[in-house]
Enzyme design. Sequence first.
Site: not given
Ligand code: 8YV
Length: 307
Positions: A156, A224-225, A255, A273
């Site tokens: 997606r 961004t993963s 992190e 993040h």
């Molecule tokens: C969020 C993420 O920053 O959905 C995910 O897998 O990494 C991000 O959407 C995070 O989940 C917030 O808790």
Amino acid sequence: MKPNIVLTAAFPAVARDLLANDFEVVEHPTEQSRSEEEMITILADADGAITLLSDPLTRRVLSSNPNLAIVANFAVGYNNVDIEAAREIGIVVTNTPGVLTEATADLTMGLMLAVMRRIVEGDAEVRATGRCEWEPLKLLGSSLQAKRLGIIGMGRIGSAVAARSYVFGMEVVHHSRGRGMPLEELLATSDVVSLHVPLTAATRHIIDRDALAMMKKGSYLINTSRGPLVDEAALCDALEAGHLRGAGLDVYEDEPAVNPRLLERKDVVIVPHIGSATEEARNGMARIAATEIVRFFRKQPPLHAVT
Ligand code: 8YV
């Protein structure tokens, strides 16, 4: 008696609103570095929970409370959950796909633009000097137009990044679950590599020292993963050697800690993040997570089960 639902963080208010009538809700302050012991303590009386991506939902934690029946993870990723253990114990685990796709794709483009056009460096300079001094040869970056973007993981979010990149005139290639371009060819020929695969045992360090060496000289890496997809020490070496021209990072290997070598680099754009950090996406995630809890206790099937 109303079931007890534990919220392990301060989530958007829509989550509490949806749960208010039918449940006893206990909300804990947001805390990004919880230990297994802390998780066991806060989940001790829970029948269900909405959890953070950083909450360790290990076998030990999941099996510590026999009443825990559903965990709605506030994220699309669920690498913090021992899915095998949850399945065996019989705990339903859900995630929040879809609603954060566009937000994460937007941030990916933002990082690409920021690092390739040196936007953060420029911002820092104007703030430091209080002046706008420009020169023909100053802060020259790289155009996105006609550059090849290699997307690893065409799900997606990867697809939403591709759609945006075409508008910038980029050529898009991808490698996804053995399909598309072979990974080695993608790495060797892409001007920008962007990561959109989930973190699993197979994808951990998918960008390791060898992969970085394969990348085209002067190329950029965007992530961004998940941080552990990249060997960060090797990334720092590749940047220091001038092999990579820059990186745009939203996620980090350890992190909440960030490698100090990254912090020193002007050719790295670093954000905390924030891929899904829009009001729209986070409200959508909270709504999905709370709805899964409500449905579960009404004996309706989950909409986004990962177990
Ligand atoms: C969020 C993420 O920053 O959905 C995910 O897998 O990494 C991000 O959407 C995070 O989940 C917030 O808790």
